[in-house]
Structure formats: structure tokens, C-alpha cells
Scaffold this active site. Structure first.
Site, PDB file in Angstrom:
ATOM      1  N   MET A  60       4.789   9.140  -3.150  1.00  0.00           N
ATOM      2  CA  MET A  60       4.921   7.706  -2.867  1.00  0.00           C
ATOM      3  C   MET A  60       3.572   6.987  -2.869  1.00  0.00           C
ATOM      4  O   MET A  60       3.397   5.957  -3.531  1.00  0.00           O
ATOM      5  CB  MET A  60       5.613   7.497  -1.525  1.00  0.00           C
ATOM      6  N   ASP A  61       2.589   7.514  -2.128  1.00  0.00           N
ATOM      7  CA  ASP A  61       1.285   6.855  -2.046  1.00  0.00           C
ATOM      8  C   ASP A  61       0.595   6.817  -3.403  1.00  0.00           C
ATOM      9  O   ASP A  61      -0.003   5.801  -3.789  1.00  0.00           O
ATOM     10  CB  ASP A  61       0.389   7.578  -1.041  1.00  0.00           C
ATOM     11  N   GLN A  62       0.674   7.917  -4.130  1.00  0.00           N
ATOM     12  CA  GLN A  62       0.016   7.982  -5.432  1.00  0.00           C
ATOM     13  C   GLN A  62       0.635   6.987  -6.423  1.00  0.00           C
ATOM     14  O   GLN A  62      -0.072   6.304  -7.165  1.00  0.00           O
ATOM     15  CB  GLN A  62       0.103   9.403  -5.999  1.00  0.00           C
TER      16      GLN A  62
END
Length: 311
Positions: free
Chosen positions: A13-15
Site C-alpha cells: 500500500m505505502d509503496q
């Protein structure tokens, strides 16, 4: 890399957000394993803030790992129950369900090979599986009964007691909440819209905390948001802040806040910043809005300047 080299059992998700995000938009994605569905405009009357709790979190930490293991355990238990129902339905001349027999059998068969918990609808979970999931389970007892939790990046500790029901329930309801949030974000402008969006964030926060991924700092920030929200309700017809939730891997980190895009809302955020510092001694960093990811922003090349006398 993070899973197999660093040893952090995280998702993408963050990437994906860092790479594919855009200013003034929210990124819709499905992590199965990584698919961008599109971008959702943030309406002009809505604003998002991030408030840093000052508590560092790590997705490689014990809490995150144990919750992930518990979720995979829960998926395995649900699969086993579904296959049992499928076997009974296939061998009997009918089952006591509202669906026609053939459709019911197909549902059990699909749920017997469930790939992601979030693909199980909340009503199916409540009707068939929720009460049958254990609250918790020791690693050795799980392995004896189910042999494997089929997660390539975590290992079950035989001596540890894992929370199963809360960890399995969270992604099932979280997927529904995200879909509802997206639909509300694009609906007609109203106080009910903002109230409902805020309530969904609160539900996300407390569901995550029930898994064991909360923290004193993020809980304090969410409580401060609620205090501001409920005080305003008695003094002003126009609301300012409507909801908040812990973000990322939990156990600290940043709280996301939703509110009306107004000067008064920003003033309330600064008030919360001051009150948090008074209570904890830490002055939280505040973020506003959304920013472009690497796909839009590009990158900066940092080059060392060599003095002319050295050339």
C-alpha cells in the site's frame, strides 16, 4: 525486497501510494497483490490532515507479525469450515439456506479456496463463520489441526497465543468500509456525508485497535478529535472535524483526520496539536492534503559539486 530481504511482512500500500499518488486525489487500489483501480477526487469542501503521534512503528515488529499470522490462521479456519459445509451440501439433498441449493454449494466451494479475507462479504462472515472462529489460538494447536497457514512471509511460533477472530474480521469489514467511503466521497455534499465519512474512519480505527495494533498516542489523538467534534456540535451549526483513524502498520505513526475545508477546521487541528503537546511533551508534525507520487513528481538527482581547484 521488504518481505524476503528486510524481513518485514508488509503489503504494498505505502509503496503504491508513493509511486502512483496524485495531488488532491485519493488512490483506489486492490492489494491482490497490487492493482491500481483509479483516482478519486477530494471534493473542495473536504480536507484531510495527518497528525504525527511521535510514536515510531515498525511493520517488522512483533505486534504486526502476530496480527498477520492471526489473520492467515483465520482464513485457514474459514476455508476449513466452508469445505465442511460444501461436503455436507454436496452429499445431502439440500441445506437450510435462503439461496437455491446449487448457488449455495458454489458459494461454499468458492469460500473453501478463499484467497483474500477481504473477498468474503460481511454478511456471509456473520451468518456462517464469525461465531465459529476462535477468539485466539496457540501456534501448536493450530498447526496440529490445520498444518499450515499458507503465508510465505511469516512463521508460526508454536508457543505463542495468536488473536484470530479480530485479526480475521478486520480485513473483511475494512474492505466494505473502504468501498462505502469511496461511494460517499463522490455523493452529494451534506453534513450527513461528512458525518458518515468520519464515522467510517472511527470504525476503521477501533477495528485496527481491536487487533492489537493501536497505541496510546494515536488513541489520544483520536480522542482529542472526538472531543473537538462533540463540543462543536453544541455550539455551532457547522461542523469542523468529523473523524480520524490510525494509519499504516499501526502501533504508532500518524493519524488521518477528515474535516470541512475551512479556516476554523485548521484552527481546531492546531488546537489539537497544542493539547497533545501539553499532554505528552511532543509537538506533533501536521500534514495537509495529498501530494503527487513519484510517477507525477519525478525525482531529484543529487550531485556532489567538486570544487574547481580539484578538477
Amino acid at each position: 525486497v521488504e518481505n524476503h530481504v528486510v524481513g518485514a511482512p508488509c503489503g504494498v500500500m505505502d509503496q503504491m501510494t508513493s509511486a502512483c499518488g496524485e495531488a488532491n486525489k485519493l488512490l483506489a487500489m486492490v492489494c491482490q497483490p497490487a492493482e491500481v483501480l483509479g483516482l478519486v477526487d477530494i471534493p473542495d469542501h473536504i480536507r484531510f490532515w495527518g497528525i504525527d503521534s511521535g510514536i515510531k512503528h515498525s511493520v517488522g515488529g512483533a505486534d504486526y507479525k502476530s496480527v498477520r499470522v492471526g489473520a492467515f490462521m483465520g482464513r485457514e479456519v474459514i476455508r476449513s469450515i466452508a469445505l465442511s459445509f460444501f461436503s455436507q451440501s454436496s452429499s445431502a439433498n439440500g441445506v437450510a439456506h435462503d439461496e437455491p441449493e446449487e448457488d449455495c454449494v458454489k458459494l461454499f466451494e468458492a469460500e473453501g479456496s478463499l484467497d483474500y479475507l477481504c473477498n468474503l462479504s460481511p454478511h456471509r462472515y456473520e451468518a456462517l463463520y464469525g461465531k465459529m472462529l476462535p477468539e485466539s489460538m496457540f501456534g501448536d494447536a493450530f498447526l496440529e489441526k490445520y498444518a499450515n497457514h499458507h503465508d510465505p512471509v511469516t512463521v508460526i511460533d508454536k508457543t505463542r497465543n495468536y488473536g484470530v477472530r479480530a485479526a480475521a474480521r478486520h480485513p473483511i469489514y475494512e474492505n466494505f468500509r473502504v468501498q462505502a467511503f469511496k461511494a460517499l466521497l463522490t455523493s452529494a455534499t451534506s453534513d450527513d456525508q461528512l458525518t458518515s465519512l468520519g464515522e467510517l474512519l472511527y470504525q476503521c480505527h477501533y477495528s485496527y485497535s481491536a487487533c492489537g495494533l493501536g497505541s496510546d498516542g494515536t488513541d489520544r489523538l483520536v480522542q482529542l478529535i472526538q472531543e473537538v467534534q462533540h463540543v462543536k456540535a453544541s455550539k455551532s451549526a457547522e461542523g469542523t472535524l468529523y473523524g480520524a483513524k490510525i494509519t499504516g502498520g499501526g502501533s504508532g505513526g500518524t493519524v488521518c483526520v477528515i474535516g470541512r475545508n475551512s479556516l476554523r477546521s485548521s484552527e481546531k487541528i492546531l488546537e489539537i496539536q497544542r493539547r497533545y503537546k501539553a499532554a505528552t511533551g511532543y509537538l506533533p508534525i501536521i500534514f495537509e492534503g495529498s501530494s503527487p507520487g513519484a510517477g507525477k513528481f519525478g525525482y531529484l538527482r543529487i550531485r556532489r559539486r567538486i570544487p574547481s581547484h580539484q578538477t
